[in-house]
Design an enzyme around this catalytic site. Structure first.
Site, mmCIF file in Angstrom:
data_model
loop_
_atom_site.group_PDB
_atom_site.id
_atom_site.type_symbol
_atom_site.label_atom_id
_atom_site.label_comp_id
_atom_site.label_asym_id
_atom_site.label_seq_id
_atom_site.Cartn_x
_atom_site.Cartn_y
_atom_site.Cartn_z
ATOM 1 N N PRO A 1 0.786 -1.239 0.000
ATOM 2 C CA PRO A 1 0.000 0.000 0.000
ATOM 3 C C PRO A 1 0.818 1.290 0.000
ATOM 4 O O PRO A 1 0.258 2.362 0.004
ATOM 5 C CB PRO A 1 -0.815 -0.115 1.295
ATOM 6 C CG PRO A 1 0.054 -0.917 2.204
ATOM 7 C CD PRO A 1 0.762 -1.902 1.324
ATOM 8 N N LYS B 1 6.360 1.562 2.735
ATOM 9 C CA LYS B 1 7.807 1.500 2.545
ATOM 10 C C LYS B 1 8.252 2.505 1.496
ATOM 11 O O LYS B 1 9.322 3.115 1.614
ATOM 12 C CB LYS B 1 8.223 0.083 2.164
ATOM 13 C CG LYS B 1 7.931 -0.966 3.229
ATOM 14 C CD LYS B 1 8.385 -2.344 2.771
ATOM 15 C CE LYS B 1 7.979 -3.412 3.770
ATOM 16 N NZ LYS B 1 6.513 -3.632 3.786
ATOM 17 N N GLU C 1 3.099 -1.503 -8.908
ATOM 18 C CA GLU C 1 2.023 -2.328 -8.368
ATOM 19 C C GLU C 1 1.179 -2.834 -9.531
ATOM 20 O O GLU C 1 0.746 -2.055 -10.366
ATOM 21 C CB GLU C 1 1.166 -1.534 -7.387
ATOM 22 C CG GLU C 1 -0.063 -2.266 -6.880
ATOM 23 C CD GLU C 1 0.252 -3.613 -6.249
ATOM 24 O OE1 GLU C 1 -0.411 -4.609 -6.630
ATOM 25 O OE2 GLU C 1 1.163 -3.671 -5.407
ATOM 26 N N ARG D 1 -5.232 -1.897 -5.694
ATOM 27 C CA ARG D 1 -4.128 -1.601 -4.785
ATOM 28 C C ARG D 1 -3.309 -0.417 -5.298
ATOM 29 O O ARG D 1 -2.705 0.309 -4.513
ATOM 30 C CB ARG D 1 -3.263 -2.848 -4.608
ATOM 31 C CG ARG D 1 -3.917 -3.885 -3.710
ATOM 32 C CD ARG D 1 -3.150 -5.198 -3.684
ATOM 33 N NE ARG D 1 -1.776 -5.063 -3.248
ATOM 34 C CZ ARG D 1 -1.396 -4.949 -1.983
ATOM 35 N NH1 ARG D 1 -2.304 -4.925 -1.014
ATOM 36 N NH2 ARG D 1 -0.130 -4.861 -1.662
ATOM 37 N N ASP E 1 3.442 -5.316 -13.750
ATOM 38 C CA ASP E 1 4.076 -6.458 -13.097
ATOM 39 C C ASP E 1 5.582 -6.241 -13.204
ATOM 40 O O ASP E 1 6.124 -6.096 -14.299
ATOM 41 C CB ASP E 1 3.664 -7.746 -13.811
ATOM 42 C CG ASP E 1 4.209 -9.001 -13.149
ATOM 43 O OD1 ASP E 1 5.225 -8.908 -12.422
ATOM 44 O OD2 ASP E 1 3.647 -10.087 -13.362
ATOM 45 N N CYS F 1 7.601 -10.865 5.412
ATOM 46 C CA CYS F 1 7.067 -10.954 6.775
ATOM 47 C C CYS F 1 6.711 -12.406 7.062
ATOM 48 O O CYS F 1 5.674 -12.722 7.621
ATOM 49 C CB CYS F 1 5.854 -10.037 6.959
ATOM 50 S SG CYS F 1 4.557 -10.240 5.725
#
Length: 447
Positions: free
Chosen positions: A252, A255, A273, A278, A300, A374
């Site tokens: 989103p 960063k 993105e 998004r 992409d 993550c």
């Protein structure tokens, strides 16, 4: 038509609808359980006009999933109100007990039911809290991290404003080190906050602190961003930090906006993105954070032609992953349920992750590449680094990321004495660092 009694009189109330945010949140919980997407993707593609309170509500519900299941299953009143959407029940209970502390409108059937059971729910929760000692990752209560957006304000100014509003800034003992800092964070009072041990733009508050309607958040002066999420952008930074950058999987946009702040809006950043919805969220984040040198590009990353980006020096690759490091995650039971499917899922994810980093290395002028996830799984972390080095090792070397960070990767993929991976990579652990679980690797072009 609902009926309520006032003395000897009966008052008829027109039945109302449960507010949209609660209905959306319930659908997201259900879709996540059915594995229709990650929690973050489901939230940002929900179409809800303001994702911040929606995200907060869903995350809070996920954090208390075990307790919610116990409350719903063991509160007798629920047995008499079927059919009742269990996902909506979780959301409404979350709002009542751990959120705003009230529910409206009271004449919406689902809300009325929860309010009628409030006393029983709170009593059951008190009993549950007295019996359980929760020490799993999903039950860790992470603090509230608030990032100062240095493109808008300074840490000093924000601290002064917050103390003027009644917050008290505290400090850990100088000689206690990082472990002492962690203990001080665990003991923060409800009106206390502390400057982060490592990042001078990050403030740490108790988990109950609420900033979703704060004017500083609305103005873009502060952002709600987990510490671990900040570390990958910090790891990409060089001294000096100037030159064109790509955030390969940007939405989103937290960063990306931190990269802009770290470079003081002096470097051009291309935020990539591929998903249209998004991408809109990404644009909103960039606008709100005043990151004026960021260009959003719907594409992409794997389809980009490196020859069209001759002057890109830095690339951040933070791709889709299993998300198993996230504290407020819905899959507290998913690990045991996936079984053989987990191995296949990790294989697919790690394949994509490797390809993204390998593609980043083909950009002709790139000097530094950060790869982060993550995830807690080695298959997505050190194993990916090992795989990538077999392809790009002639041109890039793995460099020690964030040397001041205490927790490093596993040495299971090392080939000592010269070819080591674990000690050069970064891991953040929920139980030890009070952040989401995270992994970071830094690749630097050989000279």
């Amino acid at each position: 038509m609902d009926v309520t009694t006032n003395g000897s009189q009966q008052i008829r109330l027109k039945r109302a609808t449960v507010p949209e945010i609660y209905r959306k949140a319930a659908r997201i919980l259900k879709s996540a359980e059915e594995r229709k997407g990650s929690l973050k993707n489901l939230i940002y593609s929900s179409g809800f006009r303001d994702v911040k309170p929606l995200y907060a509500l869903v995350a809070e519900s996920c954090k208390h999933q075990s307790a919610l299941d116990e409350l719903i299953n063991n509160t007798a009143g629920f047995q008499n109100v079927k059919p009742f959407d269990p996902h909506l029940a979780r959301i409404l209970i979350t709002e009542l007990i751990w959120g705003k502390g009230y529910l409206k409108p009271i004449n919406a059937r689902a809300i009325r039911i929860i309010l009628e059971l409030e006393s029983d729910l709170r009593q059951a929760l008190d009993s549950l809290n007295s019996q359980e000692e929760n020490d799993s990752v999903q039950q860790i209560s992470a603090p509230r991290y608030v990032r100062v957006n240095t493109l808008v304000s300074t840490t000093e100014k924000i601290c002064n404003q917050l103390t003027g509003e009644g917050w008290k800034q505290v400090r850990s003992k100088k000689k206690s080190g990082y472990e002492g800092f962690i203990e001080r964070v665990k003991g923060l009072g409800e009106n206390e906050f502390i400057l982060d041990f490592h990042l001078d733009f990050l403030l740490v508050f108790p988990s109950t602190a609420q900033f979703y309607n704060h004017n500083l958040l609305k103005s873009g002066a502060i952002l709600l961003q987990d510490k671990a999420s900040c570390l990958s952008a910090v790891a990409l930074k060089s001294n000096p930090f100037y030159g064109k950058m790509i955030d390969a999987c940007s939405a989103p946009g937290m960063k990306t906006s931190l990269l802009a702040a770290l470079s003081n809006n002096q470097s051009s950043i291309i935020a990539i993105e591929r998903d249209a919805k998004r991408c809109n969220t990404l644009r909103q984040t960039i606008s709100n954070t005043h990151a004026s040198k960021v260009t959003v590009q719907q594409a992409d990353f794997l389809t980009l032609n490196p020859s069209d980006y001759q002057d890109v020096k830095y690339i951040l690759v933070d791709p889709s992953c299993s998300g198993t490091g996230i504290i407020s995650r819905l899959d507290s039971q998913r690990k045991s349920e996936e079984g053989a499917n987990l191995e296949l899922r990790l294989k697919r994810l790690s394949s994509l992750q490797s390809r993204l980093v390998e593609h980043a290395a083909t950009f002709p002028s790139v000097e530094r590449i950060v790869y982060s996830t993550c995830s807690i799984y080695e298959e997505e972390n050190e194993a990916v680094v090992r795989q990538v080095l077999t392809k790009i090792g002639q041109s890039f070397q793995l460099e020690e990321a964030l040397p001041w960070w205490p927790r490093r990767g596993t040495n299971r993929y090392d080939n000592p004495p010269d070819d080591v991976i674990g000690v050069k990579c970064v891991r953040a652990e929920a139980g030890k660092d009070l952040t989401n679980g995270f992994f970071i690797a830094l690749f630097v072009r050989r000279i």
